[in-house]
Design a protein around this motif. Sequence first.
Motif, short mmCIF file in Angstrom:
data_model
loop_
_atom_site.label_atom_id
_atom_site.label_comp_id
_atom_site.label_asym_id
_atom_site.label_seq_id
_atom_site.Cartn_x
_atom_site.Cartn_y
_atom_site.Cartn_z
N GLU A 120 87.26 -21.83 23.53
CA GLU A 120 86.84 -23.09 24.16
C GLU A 120 88.05 -23.88 24.68
O GLU A 120 88.06 -24.37 25.81
CB GLU A 120 86.08 -23.92 23.11
N THR A 121 89.08 -23.95 23.83
CA THR A 121 90.29 -24.67 24.23
C THR A 121 90.93 -24.03 25.46
O THR A 121 91.32 -24.72 26.41
CB THR A 121 91.31 -24.66 23.07
N LEU A 122 91.00 -22.71 25.43
CA LEU A 122 91.61 -22.01 26.57
C LEU A 122 90.81 -22.25 27.85
O LEU A 122 91.39 -22.54 28.90
CB LEU A 122 91.68 -20.50 26.28
N LEU A 123 89.49 -22.15 27.74
CA LEU A 123 88.67 -22.30 28.95
C LEU A 123 88.78 -23.71 29.52
O LEU A 123 88.78 -23.90 30.74
CB LEU A 123 87.20 -21.95 28.66
N THR A 124 88.90 -24.70 28.64
CA THR A 124 89.09 -26.08 29.12
C THR A 124 90.40 -26.17 29.91
O THR A 124 90.46 -26.74 31.00
CB THR A 124 89.12 -27.06 27.94
N LYS A 125 91.45 -25.56 29.36
CA LYS A 125 92.74 -25.59 30.07
C LYS A 125 92.63 -24.89 31.42
O LYS A 125 93.18 -25.35 32.42
CB LYS A 125 93.82 -24.91 29.22
N ILE A 126 91.91 -23.76 31.44
CA ILE A 126 91.77 -23.02 32.69
C ILE A 126 91.03 -23.87 33.72
O ILE A 126 91.44 -23.95 34.89
CB ILE A 126 91.04 -21.68 32.46
N GLU A 127 89.95 -24.53 33.26
CA GLU A 127 89.21 -25.41 34.18
C GLU A 127 90.15 -26.47 34.75
O GLU A 127 90.11 -26.80 35.93
CB GLU A 127 88.05 -26.09 33.46
N HIS A 128 91.01 -27.02 33.89
CA HIS A 128 91.92 -28.08 34.35
C HIS A 128 92.92 -27.58 35.38
O HIS A 128 93.38 -28.35 36.21
CB HIS A 128 92.67 -28.69 33.16
N THR A 129 93.28 -26.31 35.32
CA THR A 129 94.25 -25.81 36.32
C THR A 129 93.62 -25.73 37.71
O THR A 129 94.34 -25.70 38.70
CB THR A 129 94.78 -24.39 36.00
N GLY A 130 92.28 -25.67 37.76
CA GLY A 130 91.62 -25.60 39.07
C GLY A 130 91.88 -24.30 39.80
O GLY A 130 91.69 -24.20 41.02
N ILE A 131 92.30 -23.28 39.08
CA ILE A 131 92.65 -22.00 39.73
C ILE A 131 91.41 -21.38 40.38
O ILE A 131 90.31 -21.45 39.84
CB ILE A 131 93.32 -21.06 38.70
N LYS A 132 91.62 -20.79 41.55
CA LYS A 132 90.50 -20.26 42.35
C LYS A 132 90.63 -18.74 42.58
O LYS A 132 91.60 -18.14 42.16
CB LYS A 132 90.47 -20.98 43.69
N ASN A 133 89.63 -18.22 43.26
CA ASN A 133 89.66 -16.81 43.74
C ASN A 133 89.79 -15.78 42.63
O ASN A 133 90.66 -14.91 42.69
CB ASN A 133 90.82 -16.58 44.73
N HIS A 134 88.94 -15.84 41.64
CA HIS A 134 89.00 -14.83 40.59
C HIS A 134 87.65 -14.17 40.36
O HIS A 134 86.60 -14.72 40.69
CB HIS A 134 89.51 -15.45 39.28
N LEU A 135 87.73 -12.98 39.77
CA LEU A 135 86.53 -12.28 39.32
C LEU A 135 86.38 -12.54 37.82
O LEU A 135 87.37 -12.56 37.10
CB LEU A 135 86.68 -10.77 39.55
N LEU A 136 85.12 -12.71 37.39
CA LEU A 136 84.89 -13.08 35.99
C LEU A 136 83.91 -12.10 35.34
O LEU A 136 82.89 -11.73 35.93
CB LEU A 136 84.32 -14.50 35.94
N GLY A 137 84.23 -11.69 34.12
CA GLY A 137 83.29 -10.91 33.30
C GLY A 137 83.17 -11.58 31.95
O GLY A 137 84.14 -12.18 31.48
N ILE A 138 81.98 -11.50 31.32
CA ILE A 138 81.82 -12.17 30.02
C ILE A 138 81.10 -11.29 29.00
O ILE A 138 80.26 -10.47 29.35
CB ILE A 138 81.13 -13.54 30.16
N PHE A 139 81.47 -11.49 27.75
CA PHE A 139 80.88 -10.72 26.65
C PHE A 139 81.06 -11.48 25.34
O PHE A 139 81.78 -12.49 25.28
CB PHE A 139 81.54 -9.33 26.56
N GLY A 140 80.40 -10.98 24.27
CA GLY A 140 80.57 -11.62 22.97
C GLY A 140 79.67 -11.03 21.91
O GLY A 140 78.80 -10.21 22.19
N ASN A 162 77.50 -20.05 26.19
CA ASN A 162 78.46 -21.04 26.68
C ASN A 162 79.46 -20.45 27.67
O ASN A 162 79.97 -21.17 28.53
CB ASN A 162 79.18 -21.69 25.50
N LEU A 163 79.69 -19.16 27.58
CA LEU A 163 80.53 -18.51 28.60
C LEU A 163 79.82 -18.56 29.95
O LEU A 163 80.45 -18.69 31.00
CB LEU A 163 80.85 -17.07 28.22
N GLN A 164 78.48 -18.46 29.90
CA GLN A 164 77.72 -18.55 31.16
C GLN A 164 77.84 -19.93 31.77
O GLN A 164 77.94 -20.09 32.99
CB GLN A 164 76.27 -18.16 30.93
N LYS A 165 77.90 -20.95 30.90
CA LYS A 165 78.10 -22.32 31.41
C LYS A 165 79.48 -22.43 32.07
O LYS A 165 79.64 -23.06 33.12
CB LYS A 165 78.00 -23.34 30.26
N PHE A 166 80.47 -21.82 31.43
CA PHE A 166 81.82 -21.80 32.01
C PHE A 166 81.78 -21.15 33.39
O PHE A 166 82.39 -21.64 34.35
CB PHE A 166 82.79 -21.07 31.09
#
Length: 395
Positions: free
Chosen positions: A320-340, A351-355
Amino acid sequence: MHQVNLAENIYYLGFNDRRTHLFENLWPIPYGVSYNSYIIVDEKIALIDTVEHSFTDDYLSQIEILTNGRPVDYLVINHMEPDHSGSLKAIVTKYPQITLVGNKKTFDMVANYYKVTANTLEVYDDSELPLGTHRLRFATIPMVHWPETMVTLELTSKILFTGDAFGSFGTLDGGIFDDELNLAMYEEEVMRYFTNIVGKYCPHTQRALKKIECMDVKMLAATHGPIWRSNLSYIMDRYEKWSTYTTEIGAVIVYGSMYGNTAKMADVIARQLAVRGVKNIRVYDASKTHASYIISDIFKYKAFIVGSAAYNNELFPSVETLLTKIEHTGIKNHLLGIFGSFGWNGGGVKNLQKFAETIKWELVGQPVEEKGTLKTEKFEQCIELANAMADKLLG
Ligand SMILES: Cc1cc2nc3c(=O)[nH]c(=O)nc-3n(C[C@H](O)[C@H](O)[C@H](O)COP(=O)(O)O)c2cc1C
Ligand SMILES: [Fe+2]
Ligand SMILES: [Fe+2]
Protein backbone atom coordinates in the motif's frame (compact mmCIF):
# COMPACT_ATOMS: atom_id res chain seq x y z
CA MET A 1 41.78 22.04 0.55
CA HIS A 2 42.49 21.72 -3.17
CA GLN A 3 41.31 24.63 -5.27
CA VAL A 4 38.99 23.24 -7.90
CA ASN A 5 38.63 25.45 -10.97
CA LEU A 6 35.75 25.08 -13.39
CA ALA A 7 37.22 27.96 -15.40
CA GLU A 8 39.42 30.93 -14.59
CA ASN A 9 38.24 32.41 -11.29
CA ILE A 10 35.27 30.08 -11.07
CA TYR A 11 35.61 27.57 -8.26
CA TYR A 12 33.83 24.52 -6.94
CA LEU A 13 32.95 24.92 -3.27
CA GLY A 14 31.18 21.77 -2.15
CA PHE A 15 31.02 19.23 0.65
CA ASN A 16 30.52 15.49 0.93
CA ASP A 17 27.88 14.18 3.31
CA ARG A 18 28.59 10.57 4.25
CA ARG A 19 26.74 10.78 7.52
CA THR A 20 23.09 11.29 6.56
CA HIS A 21 21.15 8.04 6.12
CA LEU A 22 18.06 9.40 4.42
CA PHE A 23 18.02 12.31 1.98
CA GLU A 24 14.99 14.54 2.70
CA ASN A 25 14.65 12.14 5.66
CA LEU A 26 13.10 9.76 3.16
CA TRP A 27 15.43 8.39 0.46
CA PRO A 28 18.34 6.07 1.38
CA ILE A 29 21.78 7.35 0.39
CA PRO A 30 24.21 4.49 1.01
CA TYR A 31 26.86 6.30 -1.07
CA GLY A 32 26.13 9.69 0.53
CA VAL A 33 25.52 12.93 -1.31
CA SER A 34 27.48 16.10 -2.09
CA TYR A 35 26.22 19.66 -1.73
CA ASN A 36 27.83 21.72 -4.46
CA SER A 37 28.15 25.46 -4.29
CA TYR A 38 30.24 27.61 -6.64
CA ILE A 39 31.97 30.97 -6.43
CA ILE A 40 33.01 33.44 -9.13
CA VAL A 41 35.74 35.86 -8.09
CA ASP A 42 35.79 38.91 -10.37
CA GLU A 43 35.43 42.69 -9.84
CA LYS A 44 32.28 41.56 -8.11
CA ILE A 45 32.17 38.27 -6.23
CA ALA A 46 29.19 35.95 -6.65
CA LEU A 47 28.27 32.76 -4.87
CA ILE A 48 25.97 30.35 -6.66
CA ASP A 49 23.80 28.67 -4.02
CA THR A 50 25.17 27.66 -0.62
CA VAL A 51 25.44 24.31 1.19
CA GLU A 52 23.65 22.26 3.82
CA HIS A 53 23.80 24.06 7.18
CA SER A 54 26.06 21.58 9.01
CA PHE A 55 28.91 22.53 6.63
CA THR A 56 28.52 26.26 7.17
CA ASP A 57 31.67 26.87 9.24
CA ASP A 58 33.97 25.20 6.72
CA TYR A 59 32.07 26.84 3.89
CA LEU A 60 32.64 30.34 5.29
CA SER A 61 36.35 29.59 5.81
CA GLN A 62 36.73 28.37 2.24
CA ILE A 63 35.03 31.49 0.92
CA GLU A 64 37.48 33.66 2.84
CA ILE A 65 40.43 31.83 1.33
CA LEU A 66 39.11 31.98 -2.24
CA THR A 67 38.13 35.66 -1.99
CA ASN A 68 41.28 36.66 -0.15
CA GLY A 69 39.11 38.22 2.51
CA ARG A 70 37.09 40.39 0.14
CA PRO A 71 33.34 40.63 0.82
CA VAL A 72 30.91 38.67 -1.31
CA ASP A 73 28.70 40.91 -3.45
CA TYR A 74 26.01 38.52 -4.70
CA LEU A 75 24.40 35.28 -3.66
CA VAL A 76 22.58 33.78 -6.62
CA ILE A 77 19.80 31.56 -5.33
CA ASN A 78 18.97 28.97 -7.98
CA HIS A 79 17.12 26.84 -5.46
CA MET A 80 15.80 27.49 -1.97
CA GLU A 81 15.59 23.92 -0.67
CA PRO A 82 17.48 23.92 2.65
CA ASP A 83 20.20 21.54 1.43
CA HIS A 84 21.36 24.53 -0.66
CA SER A 85 20.11 27.52 1.28
CA GLY A 86 21.34 26.13 4.62
CA SER A 87 24.17 28.68 4.89
CA LEU A 88 22.15 31.62 3.59
CA LYS A 89 21.56 33.22 6.96
CA ALA A 90 25.23 32.90 7.93
CA ILE A 91 26.27 34.45 4.60
CA VAL A 92 23.93 37.41 5.04
CA THR A 93 25.13 37.87 8.63
CA LYS A 94 28.78 37.81 7.59
CA TYR A 95 28.30 39.96 4.45
CA PRO A 96 25.42 42.31 5.37
CA GLN A 97 25.88 44.39 2.21
CA ILE A 98 25.35 41.33 0.00
CA THR A 99 22.61 41.28 -2.66
CA LEU A 100 20.48 38.17 -2.97
CA VAL A 101 19.71 37.36 -6.59
CA GLY A 102 16.53 35.42 -7.33
CA ASN A 103 13.23 35.47 -9.20
CA LYS A 104 9.83 36.59 -8.03
CA LYS A 105 9.19 33.32 -6.18
CA THR A 106 12.54 33.30 -4.36
CA PHE A 107 12.41 36.13 -1.86
CA ASP A 108 9.14 35.14 -0.28
CA MET A 109 10.82 31.82 0.55
CA VAL A 110 13.91 33.59 1.91
CA ALA A 111 11.72 35.56 4.31
CA ASN A 112 9.61 32.58 5.30
CA TYR A 113 12.42 30.08 5.85
CA TYR A 114 15.09 32.33 7.34
CA LYS A 115 13.38 35.55 8.48
CA VAL A 116 16.26 37.32 6.77
CA THR A 117 16.15 40.79 5.28
CA ALA A 118 18.83 41.71 2.74
CA ASN A 119 19.28 43.62 -0.50
CA THR A 120 17.60 41.76 -3.31
CA LEU A 121 17.83 41.76 -7.08
CA GLU A 122 14.88 40.23 -8.90
CA VAL A 123 15.81 38.62 -12.20
CA TYR A 124 13.74 37.26 -15.11
CA ASP A 125 14.40 34.97 -18.03
CA ASP A 126 17.38 36.42 -19.94
CA SER A 127 18.18 39.08 -17.32
CA GLU A 128 21.93 39.66 -17.16
CA LEU A 129 24.21 40.52 -14.25
CA PRO A 130 27.78 41.70 -15.05
CA LEU A 131 30.47 40.79 -12.53
CA GLY A 132 33.44 42.27 -14.45
CA THR A 133 34.84 39.88 -17.01
CA HIS A 134 32.16 37.36 -16.19
CA ARG A 135 28.47 37.84 -16.88
CA LEU A 136 25.52 35.87 -15.55
CA ARG A 137 22.26 35.20 -17.37
CA PHE A 138 19.23 33.63 -15.73
CA ALA A 139 16.38 31.35 -16.74
CA THR A 140 13.61 29.97 -14.54
CA ILE A 141 12.90 26.25 -14.62
CA PRO A 142 9.77 26.08 -12.43
CA MET A 143 9.12 22.79 -10.57
CA VAL A 144 12.48 21.22 -11.33
CA HIS A 145 11.83 20.61 -8.68
CA TRP A 146 10.48 23.53 -6.63
CA PRO A 147 8.42 26.54 -7.78
CA GLU A 148 11.35 29.00 -7.56
CA THR A 149 14.04 26.93 -9.26
CA MET A 150 16.16 28.60 -11.92
CA VAL A 151 19.45 28.09 -13.74
CA THR A 152 22.31 30.56 -14.14
CA LEU A 153 24.55 30.69 -17.20
CA GLU A 154 28.02 32.24 -16.97
CA LEU A 155 28.43 33.63 -20.45
CA THR A 156 32.22 33.71 -20.90
CA SER A 157 32.87 30.15 -19.71
CA LYS A 158 29.45 28.81 -20.83
CA ILE A 159 29.03 27.07 -17.51
CA LEU A 160 25.40 26.46 -16.61
CA PHE A 161 24.70 26.26 -12.90
CA THR A 162 21.65 24.06 -12.85
CA GLY A 163 20.54 23.68 -9.24
CA ASP A 164 19.18 20.19 -8.63
CA ALA A 165 18.64 19.48 -12.33
CA PHE A 166 21.24 16.94 -13.52
CA GLY A 167 22.18 16.19 -9.91
CA SER A 168 23.10 12.82 -8.49
CA PHE A 169 23.25 11.00 -5.19
CA GLY A 170 26.70 9.74 -4.28
CA THR A 171 29.55 11.76 -2.79
CA LEU A 172 32.41 13.05 -4.94
CA ASP A 173 35.13 10.65 -3.86
CA GLY A 174 38.11 12.46 -5.30
CA GLY A 175 36.74 12.87 -8.80
CA ILE A 176 34.58 15.96 -9.20
CA PHE A 177 34.30 16.28 -12.99
CA ASP A 178 32.66 13.56 -15.10
CA ASP A 179 35.97 12.79 -16.86
CA GLU A 180 37.75 12.24 -13.54
CA LEU A 181 35.54 9.40 -12.36
CA ASN A 182 34.01 6.11 -13.40
CA LEU A 183 30.50 7.08 -14.47
CA ALA A 184 29.37 3.46 -14.14
CA MET A 185 29.63 3.99 -10.38
CA TYR A 186 27.10 6.82 -10.61
CA GLU A 187 24.68 5.19 -13.05
CA GLU A 188 22.20 4.01 -10.45
CA GLU A 189 22.60 7.06 -8.21
CA VAL A 190 21.97 9.51 -11.06
CA MET A 191 18.80 7.62 -11.91
CA ARG A 192 17.60 7.31 -8.32
CA TYR A 193 18.16 11.02 -7.84
CA PHE A 194 16.07 11.82 -10.90
CA THR A 195 13.30 9.31 -10.23
CA ASN A 196 13.02 9.97 -6.50
CA ILE A 197 13.43 13.75 -6.43
CA VAL A 198 12.65 15.22 -9.85
CA GLY A 199 10.59 12.41 -11.42
CA LYS A 200 7.22 13.74 -10.33
CA TYR A 201 7.78 16.77 -12.54
CA CYS A 202 8.55 15.18 -15.89
CA PRO A 203 6.49 17.64 -17.99
CA HIS A 204 8.28 20.52 -16.24
CA THR A 205 11.60 18.80 -16.84
CA GLN A 206 10.73 18.59 -20.52
CA ARG A 207 10.08 22.35 -20.60
CA ALA A 208 13.36 22.98 -18.75
CA LEU A 209 15.28 20.80 -21.21
CA LYS A 210 13.84 22.74 -24.14
CA LYS A 211 15.06 26.00 -22.57
CA ILE A 212 18.51 24.61 -21.84
CA GLU A 213 18.89 23.12 -25.32
CA CYS A 214 18.63 26.66 -26.72
CA MET A 215 21.61 27.81 -24.65
CA ASP A 216 25.28 27.60 -25.59
CA VAL A 217 26.49 25.42 -22.71
CA LYS A 218 29.89 23.77 -22.24
CA MET A 219 29.52 22.57 -18.66
CA LEU A 220 26.65 21.58 -16.40
CA ALA A 221 27.32 22.31 -12.73
CA ALA A 222 24.59 20.90 -10.54
CA THR A 223 24.13 21.18 -6.79
CA HIS A 224 24.71 17.44 -6.23
CA GLY A 225 27.13 14.97 -7.77
CA PRO A 226 29.55 15.24 -10.69
CA ILE A 227 30.12 18.35 -12.79
CA TRP A 228 29.46 17.48 -16.43
CA ARG A 229 32.09 18.97 -18.75
CA SER A 230 33.18 16.14 -21.09
CA ASN A 231 30.08 14.05 -21.47
CA LEU A 232 27.09 16.40 -21.31
CA SER A 233 25.05 14.10 -23.49
CA TYR A 234 25.37 11.34 -20.87
CA ILE A 235 23.16 13.29 -18.50
CA MET A 236 21.09 15.24 -21.05
CA ASP A 237 20.08 12.07 -22.93
CA ARG A 238 19.09 10.34 -19.72
CA TYR A 239 16.97 13.29 -18.62
CA GLU A 240 15.29 13.31 -22.02
CA LYS A 241 14.60 9.59 -21.81
CA TRP A 242 13.33 9.50 -18.25
CA SER A 243 11.23 12.66 -18.44
CA THR A 244 9.39 11.27 -21.47
CA TYR A 245 8.76 7.97 -19.62
CA THR A 246 10.75 6.06 -22.23
CA THR A 247 11.28 2.54 -20.93
CA GLU A 248 13.17 -0.62 -21.84
CA ILE A 249 11.67 -4.07 -22.33
CA GLY A 250 11.52 -5.56 -18.87
CA ALA A 251 9.40 -6.13 -15.80
CA VAL A 252 9.45 -5.12 -12.17
CA ILE A 253 7.58 -7.63 -10.04
CA VAL A 254 6.83 -6.54 -6.49
CA TYR A 255 4.95 -8.42 -3.83
CA GLY A 256 3.87 -8.10 -0.21
CA SER A 257 3.73 -11.48 1.49
CA MET A 258 3.73 -12.67 5.10
CA TYR A 259 4.05 -16.42 4.65
CA GLY A 260 5.28 -16.81 1.10
CA ASN A 261 2.11 -17.68 -0.84
CA THR A 262 2.06 -14.41 -2.76
CA ALA A 263 5.85 -14.59 -3.16
CA LYS A 264 5.49 -17.99 -4.87
CA MET A 265 3.12 -16.51 -7.43
CA ALA A 266 5.68 -13.77 -8.15
CA ASP A 267 8.36 -16.38 -8.83
CA VAL A 268 6.10 -18.31 -11.19
CA ILE A 269 5.31 -15.16 -13.17
CA ALA A 270 8.98 -14.16 -13.25
CA ARG A 271 10.07 -17.59 -14.47
CA GLN A 272 7.51 -17.64 -17.25
CA LEU A 273 8.52 -14.15 -18.42
CA ALA A 274 12.10 -15.44 -18.65
CA VAL A 275 10.98 -18.58 -20.50
CA ARG A 276 9.30 -16.28 -22.99
CA GLY A 277 12.51 -14.32 -23.51
CA VAL A 278 12.16 -11.28 -21.27
CA LYS A 279 15.64 -10.70 -19.88
CA ASN A 280 15.24 -7.68 -17.62
CA ILE A 281 13.24 -8.95 -14.68
CA ARG A 282 13.49 -7.61 -11.15
CA VAL A 283 11.54 -9.24 -8.32
CA TYR A 284 11.28 -7.30 -5.06
CA ASP A 285 9.75 -7.91 -1.65
CA ALA A 286 8.05 -4.61 -0.85
CA SER A 287 8.75 -5.07 2.86
CA LYS A 288 12.47 -5.31 2.31
CA THR A 289 13.51 -3.16 -0.63
CA HIS A 290 13.02 0.59 -0.18
CA ALA A 291 10.60 2.24 -2.60
CA SER A 292 13.48 4.44 -3.78
CA TYR A 293 15.03 1.52 -5.68
CA ILE A 294 11.73 0.08 -6.87
CA ILE A 295 10.54 3.41 -8.27
CA SER A 296 13.84 3.80 -10.10
CA ASP A 297 13.38 0.39 -11.75
CA ILE A 298 9.78 1.20 -12.64
CA PHE A 299 11.10 4.21 -14.58
CA LYS A 300 13.50 1.82 -16.30
CA TYR A 301 11.16 -1.03 -17.35
CA LYS A 302 7.84 -1.06 -19.15
CA ALA A 303 5.94 -3.63 -17.06
CA PHE A 304 4.96 -3.48 -13.42
CA ILE A 305 3.44 -6.61 -11.91
CA VAL A 306 2.31 -6.28 -8.33
CA GLY A 307 1.04 -8.85 -5.86
CA SER A 308 -0.44 -8.47 -2.40
CA ALA A 309 -1.58 -10.76 0.34
CA ALA A 310 -4.91 -9.72 1.83
CA TYR A 311 -4.38 -8.02 5.17
CA ASN A 312 -7.33 -7.01 7.34
CA ASN A 313 -9.45 -6.44 4.24
CA GLU A 314 -6.77 -4.23 2.75
CA LEU A 315 -3.56 -4.38 0.79
CA PHE A 316 -0.50 -5.64 2.57
CA PRO A 317 0.81 -2.43 4.21
CA SER A 318 4.22 -2.28 2.51
CA VAL A 319 2.53 -2.69 -0.88
CA GLU A 320 0.00 0.00 0.00
CA THR A 321 2.79 2.41 0.93
CA LEU A 322 4.67 1.67 -2.27
CA LEU A 323 1.60 2.12 -4.46
CA THR A 324 0.84 5.47 -2.83
CA LYS A 325 4.38 6.62 -3.61
CA ILE A 326 4.03 5.40 -7.20
CA GLU A 327 0.76 7.30 -7.60
CA HIS A 328 2.50 10.42 -6.30
CA THR A 329 5.24 10.16 -8.91
CA GLY A 330 2.60 10.46 -11.64
CA ILE A 331 4.62 8.08 -13.81
CA LYS A 332 2.90 7.18 -17.10
CA ASN A 333 3.05 4.70 -19.99
CA HIS A 334 3.28 1.39 -18.17
CA LEU A 335 1.81 -2.07 -18.42
CA LEU A 336 0.27 -3.45 -15.24
CA GLY A 337 -0.36 -6.98 -13.99
CA ILE A 338 -1.88 -7.91 -10.62
CA PHE A 339 -2.07 -10.97 -8.38
CA GLY A 340 -2.35 -12.01 -4.74
CA SER A 341 -3.29 -14.52 -2.09
CA PHE A 342 -6.05 -14.39 0.50
CA GLY A 343 -7.51 -16.60 3.21
CA TRP A 344 -11.01 -15.37 4.08
CA ASN A 345 -12.81 -12.88 1.90
CA GLY A 346 -9.98 -11.06 0.16
CA GLY A 347 -8.64 -7.52 0.27
CA GLY A 348 -5.40 -7.69 -1.74
CA VAL A 349 -6.38 -8.10 -5.37
CA LYS A 350 -9.59 -6.12 -4.84
CA ASN A 351 -7.52 -3.10 -3.80
CA LEU A 352 -4.94 -3.68 -6.52
CA GLN A 353 -7.81 -3.33 -8.98
CA LYS A 354 -8.63 0.04 -7.42
CA PHE A 355 -4.99 1.03 -7.91
CA ALA A 356 -5.27 -0.04 -11.55
CA GLU A 357 -8.26 2.26 -12.02
CA THR A 358 -6.49 5.20 -10.40
CA ILE A 359 -3.13 4.87 -12.11
CA LYS A 360 -4.69 4.27 -15.56
CA TRP A 361 -1.86 2.06 -16.81
CA GLU A 362 -2.82 -0.64 -19.29
CA LEU A 363 -4.04 -3.66 -17.32
CA VAL A 364 -2.62 -6.75 -19.00
CA GLY A 365 -4.09 -10.27 -18.61
CA GLN A 366 -6.52 -11.33 -15.92
CA PRO A 367 -5.82 -10.61 -12.25
CA VAL A 368 -4.89 -13.85 -10.46
CA GLU A 369 -6.15 -14.41 -6.93
CA GLU A 370 -5.43 -17.62 -5.00
CA LYS A 371 -6.91 -18.81 -1.73
CA GLY A 372 -4.00 -19.91 0.44
CA THR A 373 -1.17 -21.64 -1.33
CA LEU A 374 -0.74 -21.75 -5.11
CA LYS A 375 -2.55 -24.69 -6.73
CA THR A 376 -2.76 -25.97 -10.32
CA GLU A 377 -5.55 -23.79 -11.65
CA LYS A 378 -4.08 -20.49 -10.38
CA PHE A 379 -0.59 -21.63 -11.34
CA GLU A 380 -1.88 -21.85 -14.91
CA GLN A 381 -3.42 -18.41 -14.56
CA CYS A 382 -0.08 -17.00 -13.39
CA ILE A 383 1.47 -18.51 -16.53
CA GLU A 384 -1.26 -16.91 -18.64
CA LEU A 385 -0.69 -13.53 -16.98
CA ALA A 386 3.04 -13.79 -17.69
CA ASN A 387 2.36 -14.86 -21.29
CA ALA A 388 0.02 -11.93 -21.85
CA MET A 389 2.65 -9.57 -20.45
CA ALA A 390 5.42 -11.15 -22.55
CA ASP A 391 3.24 -10.76 -25.68
CA LYS A 392 2.83 -7.05 -24.95
CA LEU A 393 6.49 -6.52 -24.10
CA LEU A 394 8.00 -8.46 -26.95
CA GLY A 395 5.39 -7.42 -29.51
C1 LIG B 1 -2.79 -10.33 10.06
C2 LIG B 1 -3.50 -11.01 8.95
C3 LIG B 1 -4.57 -10.42 8.34
C4 LIG B 1 -5.24 -11.02 7.29
N1 LIG B 1 -6.33 -10.41 6.72
C5 LIG B 1 -7.01 -11.03 5.73
C6 LIG B 1 -8.16 -10.44 5.12
O1 LIG B 1 -8.56 -9.35 5.49
N2 LIG B 1 -8.81 -11.06 4.13
C7 LIG B 1 -8.40 -12.31 3.71
O2 LIG B 1 -9.01 -12.86 2.79
N3 LIG B 1 -7.32 -12.93 4.26
C8 LIG B 1 -6.62 -12.32 5.26
N4 LIG B 1 -5.55 -12.93 5.82
C9 LIG B 1 -5.12 -14.22 5.30
C10 LIG B 1 -3.97 -14.08 4.31
O3 LIG B 1 -4.28 -13.11 3.33
C11 LIG B 1 -3.71 -15.43 3.64
O4 LIG B 1 -3.21 -16.33 4.62
C12 LIG B 1 -2.74 -15.35 2.47
O5 LIG B 1 -2.59 -16.63 1.89
C13 LIG B 1 -1.37 -14.84 2.92
O6 LIG B 1 -0.53 -14.76 1.83
P1 LIG B 1 1.06 -14.76 2.06
O7 LIG B 1 1.48 -16.17 2.37
O8 LIG B 1 1.61 -14.28 0.75
O9 LIG B 1 1.36 -13.85 3.20
C14 LIG B 1 -4.84 -12.30 6.85
C15 LIG B 1 -3.75 -12.91 7.45
C16 LIG B 1 -3.07 -12.27 8.48
C17 LIG B 1 -1.88 -12.96 9.11
FE1 LIG C 1 16.03 20.30 -4.20
FE1 LIG D 1 19.21 19.47 -3.62
